[in-house]
Scaffold this active site. Structure first.
Site, PDB file in Angstrom:
ATOM      1  N   ASN A 230      47.440  35.852  16.250  1.00 43.79           N
ATOM      2  CA  ASN A 230      48.321  36.890  16.808  1.00 43.79           C
ATOM      3  C   ASN A 230      49.297  37.422  15.764  1.00 43.79           C
ATOM      4  O   ASN A 230      49.733  36.711  14.861  1.00 43.79           O
ATOM      5  CB  ASN A 230      49.059  36.383  18.055  1.00 43.79           C
ATOM      6  CG  ASN A 230      49.936  35.168  17.807  1.00 43.79           C
ATOM      7  OD1 ASN A 230      49.578  34.281  17.039  1.00 43.79           O
ATOM      8  ND2 ASN A 230      51.084  35.134  18.442  1.00 43.79           N
TER       9      ASN A 230
ATOM     10  N   GLU B 170      52.840  39.869  15.487  1.00 44.38           N
ATOM     11  CA  GLU B 170      53.935  40.581  16.170  1.00 44.38           C
ATOM     12  C   GLU B 170      54.730  41.369  15.137  1.00 44.38           C
ATOM     13  O   GLU B 170      54.743  41.018  13.955  1.00 44.38           O
ATOM     14  CB  GLU B 170      54.855  39.571  16.863  1.00 44.38           C
ATOM     15  CG  GLU B 170      54.138  38.746  17.924  1.00 44.38           C
ATOM     16  CD  GLU B 170      54.970  37.574  18.419  1.00 44.38           C
ATOM     17  OE1 GLU B 170      56.100  37.368  17.894  1.00 44.38           O
ATOM     18  OE2 GLU B 170      54.495  36.851  19.301  1.00 44.38           O
TER      19      GLU B 170
ATOM     20  N   HIS C  65      46.988  40.557  19.935  1.00 47.26           N
ATOM     21  CA  HIS C  65      46.627  39.197  20.336  1.00 47.26           C
ATOM     22  C   HIS C  65      45.553  38.630  19.398  1.00 47.26           C
ATOM     23  O   HIS C  65      44.753  39.375  18.811  1.00 47.26           O
ATOM     24  CB  HIS C  65      46.119  39.191  21.778  1.00 47.26           C
ATOM     25  CG  HIS C  65      47.222  39.454  22.764  1.00 47.26           C
ATOM     26  ND1 HIS C  65      47.264  38.884  24.012  1.00 47.26           N
ATOM     27  CD2 HIS C  65      48.329  40.226  22.675  1.00 47.26           C
ATOM     28  CE1 HIS C  65      48.349  39.292  24.650  1.00 47.26           C
ATOM     29  NE2 HIS C  65      49.009  40.119  23.852  1.00 47.26           N
TER      30      HIS C  65
ATOM     31  N   GLU D 188      42.828  37.125  19.977  1.00 48.44           N
ATOM     32  CA  GLU D 188      41.459  37.450  20.378  1.00 48.44           C
ATOM     33  C   GLU D 188      41.100  38.869  19.950  1.00 48.44           C
ATOM     34  O   GLU D 188      39.968  39.152  19.549  1.00 48.44           O
ATOM     35  CB  GLU D 188      41.311  37.323  21.906  1.00 48.44           C
ATOM     36  CG  GLU D 188      41.545  35.912  22.443  1.00 48.44           C
ATOM     37  CD  GLU D 188      43.010  35.613  22.757  1.00 48.44           C
ATOM     38  OE1 GLU D 188      43.918  36.166  22.095  1.00 48.44           O
ATOM     39  OE2 GLU D 188      43.255  34.805  23.668  1.00 48.44           O
TER      40      GLU D 188
ATOM     41  N   CYS E 135      44.888  35.421  27.854  1.00 44.88           N
ATOM     42  CA  CYS E 135      45.603  36.196  28.882  1.00 44.88           C
ATOM     43  C   CYS E 135      44.674  37.235  29.509  1.00 44.88           C
ATOM     44  O   CYS E 135      43.572  37.500  29.008  1.00 44.88           O
ATOM     45  CB  CYS E 135      46.823  36.875  28.268  1.00 44.88           C
ATOM     46  SG  CYS E 135      46.399  38.317  27.269  1.00 44.88           S
TER      47      CYS E 135
ATOM     48  N   CYS F 202      43.499  40.105  27.211  1.00 36.70           N
ATOM     49  CA  CYS F 202      42.382  39.781  26.312  1.00 36.70           C
ATOM     50  C   CYS F 202      41.074  39.686  27.081  1.00 36.70           C
ATOM     51  O   CYS F 202      40.032  40.112  26.585  1.00 36.70           O
ATOM     52  CB  CYS F 202      42.653  38.479  25.570  1.00 36.70           C
ATOM     53  SG  CYS F 202      43.908  38.679  24.311  1.00 36.70           S
TER      54      CYS F 202
HETATM   55  N1  THU Z   1      48.943  35.832  22.741  1.00 32.80           N
HETATM   56  C1  THU Z   1      47.673  35.888  22.217  1.00 32.80           C
HETATM   57  O1  THU Z   1      47.498  36.073  21.001  1.00 32.80           O
HETATM   58  N2  THU Z   1      46.617  35.748  23.057  1.00 32.80           N
HETATM   59  C2  THU Z   1      46.745  35.537  24.396  1.00 32.80           C
HETATM   60  O2  THU Z   1      45.803  35.748  25.133  1.00 32.80           O
HETATM   61  C3  THU Z   1      48.052  35.106  24.913  1.00 32.80           C
HETATM   62  C4  THU Z   1      49.204  35.641  24.138  1.00 32.80           C
HETATM   63  C5  THU Z   1      50.066  36.055  21.833  1.00 32.80           C
HETATM   64  C6  THU Z   1      50.721  37.422  22.024  1.00 32.80           C
HETATM   65  C7  THU Z   1      52.119  37.167  21.533  1.00 32.80           C
HETATM   66  O3  THU Z   1      52.116  37.317  20.126  1.00 32.80           O
HETATM   67  C8  THU Z   1      52.379  35.707  21.854  1.00 32.80           C
HETATM   68  O4  THU Z   1      51.087  35.126  22.061  1.00 32.80           O
HETATM   69  C9  THU Z   1      53.226  35.496  23.100  1.00 32.80           C
HETATM   70  O5  THU Z   1      52.657  36.089  24.200  1.00 32.80           O
HETATM   71 ZN    ZN Z   2      45.738  37.974  25.111  1.00 37.26          ZN
END
Ligand code: THU
Ligand code: ZN
Length: 398
Positions: free
Chosen positions: A175, A177, A188, A190, A215, A218
């Site tokens: 991930n 940000e 994300h 994925e 989530c 994704c």
């Molecule tokens: N996150 C993912 O990379 N994949 C998911 O399916 C769940 C959430 C990341 C997004 C964000 O950078 C952090 O986790 C908090 O949500």
């Molecule tokens: Zn996700």
């Protein structure tokens, strides 16, 4: 650039970068923005950057720490020092200790250039050493050990995943940000992985292992993938359970719901047939044309079946290296990945030293597009690489 397409305007994004915070591993951008230097995770090769160095191959070396060598071995202590034979060196970080087969796994690791992909040959060789019982075990080990590659300055929550492609290649995703940008700008793990696979011309993902429960966003994004229903999904801590997308998202909104049975899926071959709008003549600084052509090629590869407004983007770092990516849409719209995010993933996979080293960005969109990325990308660039020059060029269907 004098003219390339109907309109072409190069402009500086503004806000000078202050590199004084580099010694802390943070690079400070303009008005008090701080972004962690990529070198902290093994990406920064910027001269003068004193963040803890860690080579890309050591990232994978760490990820493969489970490989306990048989026969002729070299002990590697992952504290940045090497305890081994002769003057052979391998940079590493962390606390684990592993024995790496000098003539096998080690050669595979040392010959690597990036942290996010293993070629089919590398996978075959690694599996041939017999340290992993199955590809699933290799994927789990990579997932467990690649979270340090993520860039989560907001949440500090690291997600990683690894997948086997039909080609035999293995991909990693993490991930990302962006501090000072809204939460939906995050990518994300994925999605990163899917983009990484797409950019390598993958035809399908057979197995996917994720560090956390994926989530809904994704799961929705995965509905775009060719043969997504055959994908075997595992989640760390839930082993040995294997899920399919229909199990994780039983009632799905799919591309077929939006555009019918003829829907094209991601990873399926496609070319958008775009050419330059206007006379297509070029001018400007040397290299501009190369960036423009690469952004146009990306726009042609773009997966934009819902807006029919394909778009591609090329970025250049101060060393002159180019990275690029394209718009990848979702039938549900919001999980859509912008061409900027796509190119940034290509940058991370290809060794972009840090966001701040991006000095030029070229976006190609279709003339008169209903959906434009130009404005949002301009705003994002102000925070990601404020010194970069930004050009928007236009293409049309041939
Ligand atoms: N996150 C993912 O990379 N994949 C998911 O399916 C769940 C959430 C990341 C997004 C964000 O950078 C952090 O986790 C908090 O949500
Ligand atoms: Zn996700």
């Amino acid at each position: 650039m004098a003219s390339l397409g109907a309109a072409s305007s190069g402009q500086r994004i503004g806000m000078a970068a202050d590199h004084s915070a580099r010694s802390t591993g943070l690079v400070r951008l303009g008005v008090g923005l701080a972004y962690p230097c990529l070198r902290a995770r093994g990406h920064c090769r910027t001269a003068g950057c004193s963040a803890t160095p860690s080579s890309n191959r050591s990232d994978i070396g760490r990820a493969l720490g489970k490989l306990v060598g048989k026969g002729d071995t070299t002990r590697i202590t992952f504290d940045g020092k090497v305890v081994g034979a002769g003057n052979e060196t391998m940079e590493a970080s962390g606390d684990d200790t592993a024995l790496v087969d000098r003539d096998g796994v080690r050669q595979v690791l040392e010959s690597r250039e990036d942290s996010f992909v293993l070629s089919a040959e590398e996978v075959e060789r690694i599996m041939g050493f017999g340290h992993f019982e199955s590809i699933d075990e290799l994927l789990r080990e990579l997932t467990r050990n690649t979270s340090h590659l993520s860039l989560p300055p907001i949440s500090n929550f690291r997600v990683s995943c690894a997948a086997l492609g039909e080609s035999g290649r293995v991909y990693v995703g993490v991930n990302i940000e962006f501090k000072d940008l809204p939460l939906p700008c995050a990518l994300h793990a994925e999605q990163f992985l899917i983009l990484n696979a797409f950019q390598h011309g993958e035809s399908a993902i057979s197995k996917l292992c994720i560090s956390h429960v994926p989530c809904g966003h994704c799961r929705q994004f995965m509905c775009e993938l060719s043969r997504s229903e055959d994908m075997q999904i595992s989640i760390l801590g839930r082993e040995p359970e294997v899920f399919t997308l229909p199990e994780l998202l039983p009632l799905r909104f799919t591309p077929r719901d939006l555009i019918g049975e003829g829907a094209r899926f991601l990873f399926e071959e496609g070319h958008n047939g775009l050419v330059w709008a206007g006379d297509g003549s070029s001018g400007g600084a040397p290299g501009d044309m190369e960036m423009a052509q690469r952004a146009l090629a990306e726009a042609n590869a773009s997966y934009a079946p819902y807006s029919n407004c394909p778009s591609g983007l090329c970025i250049r770092d101060q060393g002159g290296k180019l990275y690029s990516g394209c718009l990848i849409e979702s039938a549900a719209y919001n999980p859509t990945v912008s061409p900027l995010h796509s190119a940034l993933v290509n940058g991370l996979v290809g060794g972009l030293p840090s966001w701040q080293t991006i000095d030029r960005v070229t976006l190609v969109e279709t003339e008169g597009a209903t959906v434009k990325h130009e404005h949002l990308i301009r705003e994002c660039l102000k925070f990601i690489c404020p010194d970069a020059e930004y050009s928007v060029l236009y293409a049309k269907t041939s």
